[in-house]
Design an enzyme around this catalytic site. Structure first.
Site, PDB file in Angstrom:
ATOM      1  N   SER A 243      -2.482   2.718 -17.699  1.00 11.68           N
ATOM      2  CA  SER A 243      -1.604   2.410 -16.577  1.00 11.68           C
ATOM      3  C   SER A 243      -1.450   3.577 -15.607  1.00 11.68           C
ATOM      4  O   SER A 243      -2.069   4.616 -15.761  1.00 11.68           O
ATOM      5  CB  SER A 243      -0.217   1.972 -17.048  1.00 11.68           C
ATOM      6  OG  SER A 243       0.478   3.083 -17.592  1.00 11.68           O
TER       7      SER A 243
ATOM      8  N   TYR B  52      -2.423  -1.150 -14.213  1.00 15.09           N
ATOM      9  CA  TYR B  52      -1.124  -1.774 -13.968  1.00 15.09           C
ATOM     10  C   TYR B  52      -0.067  -0.685 -13.841  1.00 15.09           C
ATOM     11  O   TYR B  52      -0.279   0.455 -14.265  1.00 15.09           O
ATOM     12  CB  TYR B  52      -0.771  -2.780 -15.071  1.00 15.09           C
ATOM     13  CG  TYR B  52      -0.615  -2.149 -16.436  1.00 15.09           C
ATOM     14  CD1 TYR B  52       0.644  -1.739 -16.900  1.00 15.09           C
ATOM     15  CD2 TYR B  52      -1.710  -1.955 -17.262  1.00 15.09           C
ATOM     16  CE1 TYR B  52       0.784  -1.157 -18.142  1.00 15.09           C
ATOM     17  CE2 TYR B  52      -1.571  -1.377 -18.506  1.00 15.09           C
ATOM     18  CZ  TYR B  52      -0.327  -0.969 -18.950  1.00 15.09           C
ATOM     19  OH  TYR B  52      -0.185  -0.389 -20.177  1.00 15.09           O
TER      20      TYR B  52
ATOM     21  N   LYS C  33       0.842  -1.198   0.000  1.00 15.23           N
ATOM     22  CA  LYS C  33       0.000   0.000   0.000  1.00 15.23           C
ATOM     23  C   LYS C  33       0.874   1.243   0.000  1.00 15.23           C
ATOM     24  O   LYS C  33       1.773   1.384   0.832  1.00 15.23           O
ATOM     25  CB  LYS C  33      -0.893   0.008   1.244  1.00 15.23           C
ATOM     26  CG  LYS C  33      -1.799   1.208   1.370  1.00 15.23           C
ATOM     27  CD  LYS C  33      -2.650   1.060   2.621  1.00 15.23           C
ATOM     28  CE  LYS C  33      -3.573   2.209   2.841  1.00 15.23           C
ATOM     29  NZ  LYS C  33      -4.349   2.051   4.079  1.00 15.23           N
TER      30      LYS C  33
END
Length: 113
Positions: free
Chosen positions: A25, A58, A9
């Site tokens: 992305s 991603y 995180k």
């Protein structure tokens, strides 16, 4: 059976750019990626604290030490420079593995470690 567990995180990073004219992305400073244990092309979930938007994409490696957090492609419509994001990555593991697993949680200051 496996379950999805928080692996990494990045808590409260600031968007530095939003590039609509890219194929998709999120670009993240490589120092931040390393600190959180996130690798290039890994799937991440992104939460925008400013407007409540949530999306998956991603990761692309950004310049080390630059502090870059740039959403690309369609995700650029969900953020604005200056917005605060939480970026999370997950891993599949057995419930037994999950009981002892500790995620890497990073609290950057001005997008720097």
């Amino acid at each position: 059976m496996t379950i999805e567990i928080l692996k990494s995180k990045l808590h409260r990073v600031t968007v530095t750019d939003a590039n609509l004219n890219y194929i998709g992305s999120i670009t993240i400073d490589e120092d931040l990626m390393d600190a959180a244990g996130i690798i290039e092309y890994e799937k991440v979930a992104v939460v925008n604290n400013n407007n409540g938007e949530r999306f998956e994409t991603y990761v692309i490696k950004g310049e080390r030490g630059s502090g870059v957090i740039c959403t690309n492609g369609a995700a650029a419509r969900k953020v604005q420079p200056g917005d605060i994001l939480i970026i999370t990555a997950y891993a599949s593991m057995t419930p037994e593995e999950a009981k002892t697993f500790k995620p890497k949680i990073v609290h950057p200051l001005n997008n720097r470690i």
